[in-house]
Design an enzyme around this catalytic site. Structure first.
Site, mmCIF file in Angstrom:
data_model
loop_
_atom_site.group_PDB
_atom_site.id
_atom_site.type_symbol
_atom_site.label_atom_id
_atom_site.label_comp_id
_atom_site.label_asym_id
_atom_site.label_seq_id
_atom_site.Cartn_x
_atom_site.Cartn_y
_atom_site.Cartn_z
ATOM 1 N N SER A 8 2.738 25.338 12.144
ATOM 2 C CA SER A 8 1.780 25.336 11.039
ATOM 3 C C SER A 8 1.088 26.696 10.889
ATOM 4 O O SER A 8 0.329 27.133 11.751
ATOM 5 C CB SER A 8 0.736 24.243 11.252
ATOM 6 O OG SER A 8 -0.134 24.246 10.147
ATOM 7 N N HIS A 33 5.546 25.578 8.626
ATOM 8 C CA HIS A 33 4.855 24.534 7.872
ATOM 9 C C HIS A 33 3.699 25.188 7.130
ATOM 10 O O HIS A 33 2.833 25.826 7.737
ATOM 11 C CB HIS A 33 4.364 23.478 8.876
ATOM 12 C CG HIS A 33 3.705 22.296 8.268
ATOM 13 N ND1 HIS A 33 4.409 21.221 7.779
ATOM 14 C CD2 HIS A 33 2.395 21.991 8.080
ATOM 15 C CE1 HIS A 33 3.554 20.309 7.328
ATOM 16 N NE2 HIS A 33 2.327 20.757 7.498
ATOM 17 N N ASP A 35 0.620 24.620 4.686
ATOM 18 C CA ASP A 35 -0.314 23.603 4.188
ATOM 19 C C ASP A 35 -1.071 24.094 2.964
ATOM 20 O O ASP A 35 -1.849 25.046 3.064
ATOM 21 C CB ASP A 35 -1.347 23.274 5.276
ATOM 22 C CG ASP A 35 -0.751 22.479 6.416
ATOM 23 O OD1 ASP A 35 -0.224 21.389 6.158
ATOM 24 O OD2 ASP A 35 -0.818 22.955 7.570
ATOM 25 N N MET A 37 -3.912 23.142 0.269
ATOM 26 C CA MET A 37 -5.023 22.212 0.029
ATOM 27 C C MET A 37 -5.829 22.691 -1.175
ATOM 28 O O MET A 37 -6.094 23.893 -1.300
ATOM 29 C CB MET A 37 -5.938 22.168 1.259
ATOM 30 C CG MET A 37 -5.200 21.853 2.551
ATOM 31 S SD MET A 37 -6.355 21.611 3.905
ATOM 32 C CE MET A 37 -5.217 21.599 5.307
ATOM 33 N N HIS A 66 3.674 21.563 2.689
ATOM 34 C CA HIS A 66 2.953 20.291 2.688
ATOM 35 C C HIS A 66 1.841 20.379 1.649
ATOM 36 O O HIS A 66 0.844 21.068 1.858
ATOM 37 C CB HIS A 66 2.391 20.061 4.107
ATOM 38 C CG HIS A 66 1.564 18.837 4.261
ATOM 39 N ND1 HIS A 66 0.790 18.619 5.384
ATOM 40 C CD2 HIS A 66 1.389 17.750 3.459
ATOM 41 C CE1 HIS A 66 0.163 17.448 5.252
ATOM 42 N NE2 HIS A 66 0.502 16.913 4.105
ATOM 43 N N MET A 68 -1.228 19.112 -0.171
ATOM 44 C CA MET A 68 -2.359 18.177 -0.124
ATOM 45 C C MET A 68 -3.173 18.469 -1.373
ATOM 46 O O MET A 68 -4.278 19.023 -1.325
ATOM 47 C CB MET A 68 -3.168 18.394 1.170
ATOM 48 C CG MET A 68 -2.442 17.827 2.381
ATOM 49 S SD MET A 68 -3.033 18.546 3.924
ATOM 50 C CE MET A 68 -2.008 20.009 3.988
ATOM 51 N N MET A 137 1.346 11.294 8.694
ATOM 52 C CA MET A 137 0.194 12.072 9.167
ATOM 53 C C MET A 137 -0.397 11.398 10.396
ATOM 54 O O MET A 137 -0.684 10.201 10.396
ATOM 55 C CB MET A 137 -0.887 12.172 8.081
ATOM 56 C CG MET A 137 -0.541 13.054 6.896
ATOM 57 S SD MET A 137 -0.130 14.761 7.323
ATOM 58 C CE MET A 137 -1.685 15.343 8.015
ATOM 59 N N GLY A 142 -6.427 17.759 6.140
ATOM 60 C CA GLY A 142 -7.561 18.605 5.747
ATOM 61 C C GLY A 142 -7.859 19.747 6.698
ATOM 62 O O GLY A 142 -8.233 20.822 6.271
ATOM 63 N N PHE A 143 -7.670 19.501 7.986
ATOM 64 C CA PHE A 143 -8.057 20.534 8.951
ATOM 65 C C PHE A 143 -7.091 20.563 10.134
ATOM 66 O O PHE A 143 -6.593 19.512 10.554
ATOM 67 C CB PHE A 143 -9.477 20.267 9.472
ATOM 68 C CG PHE A 143 -10.500 20.270 8.376
ATOM 69 C CD1 PHE A 143 -11.088 21.458 7.966
ATOM 70 C CD2 PHE A 143 -10.832 19.093 7.720
ATOM 71 C CE1 PHE A 143 -12.016 21.465 6.917
ATOM 72 C CE2 PHE A 143 -11.751 19.092 6.677
ATOM 73 C CZ PHE A 143 -12.342 20.282 6.272
ATOM 74 N N GLY A 144 -6.891 21.753 10.685
ATOM 75 C CA GLY A 144 -6.145 21.884 11.928
ATOM 76 C C GLY A 144 -7.064 21.562 13.103
ATOM 77 O O GLY A 144 -8.285 21.440 12.943
ATOM 78 N N GLY A 145 -6.467 21.383 14.258
ATOM 79 C CA GLY A 145 -7.251 21.250 15.487
ATOM 80 C C GLY A 145 -7.909 19.899 15.717
ATOM 81 O O GLY A 145 -8.790 19.777 16.562
ATOM 82 N N ASP A 175 2.534 15.195 11.830
ATOM 83 C CA ASP A 175 1.692 16.365 11.590
ATOM 84 C C ASP A 175 0.253 16.041 11.972
ATOM 85 O O ASP A 175 -0.362 15.142 11.387
ATOM 86 C CB ASP A 175 1.802 16.714 10.097
ATOM 87 C CG ASP A 175 1.004 17.934 9.697
ATOM 88 O OD1 ASP A 175 0.552 18.678 10.592
ATOM 89 O OD2 ASP A 175 0.855 18.160 8.477
ATOM 90 N N GLY A 176 -0.261 16.776 12.973
ATOM 91 C CA GLY A 176 -1.652 16.628 13.366
ATOM 92 C C GLY A 176 -1.805 16.238 14.819
ATOM 93 O O GLY A 176 -1.310 15.200 15.252
ATOM 94 N N GLY A 177 -2.433 17.123 15.591
ATOM 95 C CA GLY A 177 -2.712 16.814 16.988
ATOM 96 C C GLY A 177 -1.477 16.764 17.876
ATOM 97 O O GLY A 177 -1.494 16.100 18.913
ATOM 98 N N GLY A 197 0.256 23.159 15.155
ATOM 99 C CA GLY A 197 -0.542 24.310 14.747
ATOM 100 C C GLY A 197 -1.326 24.849 15.915
ATOM 101 O O GLY A 197 -0.875 25.730 16.661
#
Ligand code: DX5
Ligand code: ZN
Length: 218
Positions: A8, A33, A35, A37, A66, A68, A137, A142-145, A175-177, A197
């Site tokens: 990401s 990837h 993102d 937004m 991706h 969003m 998802m 909306g946010f990384g991390g 995608d995410g975590g 990411g």
């Protein structure tokens, strides 16, 4: 099924994007990837077409975009023109789902539907025959991390079973975590395209981390 790792760009150092891209591709990732937004569909704003166009000039790697954004069908052709190879858009967006899938494909890219953690996975089933990939998802977009939402794992298993029962070979992206621990969980559930990411960018040896994420089940 082969596993893929998509890094990401959101976690990259934006002032040094060109060297960050070299670093990621040298580490052996399969895709980047990207993102997008719009500050309306999600409570954050990132980057869009002009940045993607420059990224495309810097690398031949697969660009996994991706979206969003609220009304993706309006923009998919332009994202393909700017270099997208795969486009994911949200089933929760206001664009007509099947029309958007068709617009992505007719523009020449692979199409994927993304689904938020709280949306029932059954909502994507009718579209599976038209898709190259489903993006489940594993955090709120909306946010990384953010921390991985464990409750999404059952959605991965459910869509995997449905894909197999339909005799399809649709990829399942998460995608995410995603880190070395959550990667094992999502791969066991059936995911084969792993976005990472913050964990990947923070890792000391990016190549080893990519290999860990991609490693197939024993
Ligand atoms: C979140 C984005 C993700 C994000 C993942 O809305 O879609 O792609 O960059 O970042 P990590 O791996 O840090 O959760
Ligand atoms: Zn993403």
């Amino acid at each position: 099924m082969r596993n893929y790792v998509s890094a990401s760009v959101l976690s990259a150092d934006m002032l040094n994007l060109k060297s960050e891209i070299s670093k990621i591709t040298d580490a052996g990732v399969d895709m980047l990837h990207f993102d997008v937004m719009d500050g309306v569909f999600v409570p954050n704003i990132t980057y869009g077409l002009p940045v993607l166009e420059q990224v495309r000039k810097a690398t031949d790697i697969t660009l996994d975009v991706h979206l969003m954004i609220t009304d993706p069908i309006k923009y998919v052709r332009r994202f393909v023109q700017c270099g997208a190879d795969i486009i994911s858009f949200h089933i929760e967006s206001k664009s007509n789902t099947l029309e958007t899938v068709k617009a992505i494909k007719s523009a020449g890219a692979k199409a994927a539907i993304a689904i938020k953690p709280d949306t029932p996975i059954e909502n994507v089933y009718e579209y599976l025959p038209y898709l190259d990939m489903v993006l489940v998802m594993t955090v709120e977009p909306g946010f990384g991390g953010q921390g991985f939402i464990y409750d999404t794992v059952k959605k991965i298993s459910a869509v995997k079973n449905k894909i197999v029962s339909l005799g399809l070979h649709t990829d399942i992206q998460v995608d995410g975590g995603i880190n070395d621990e959550t990667a094992e969980i999502v791969k066991s559930a059936g995911a084969n395209v792993l976005v990472s990411g913050s964990w990947l960018f923070k890792s000391e040896n990016m190549q080893e981390s990519v290999e860990k994420l991609r490693k197939a089940e024993e």
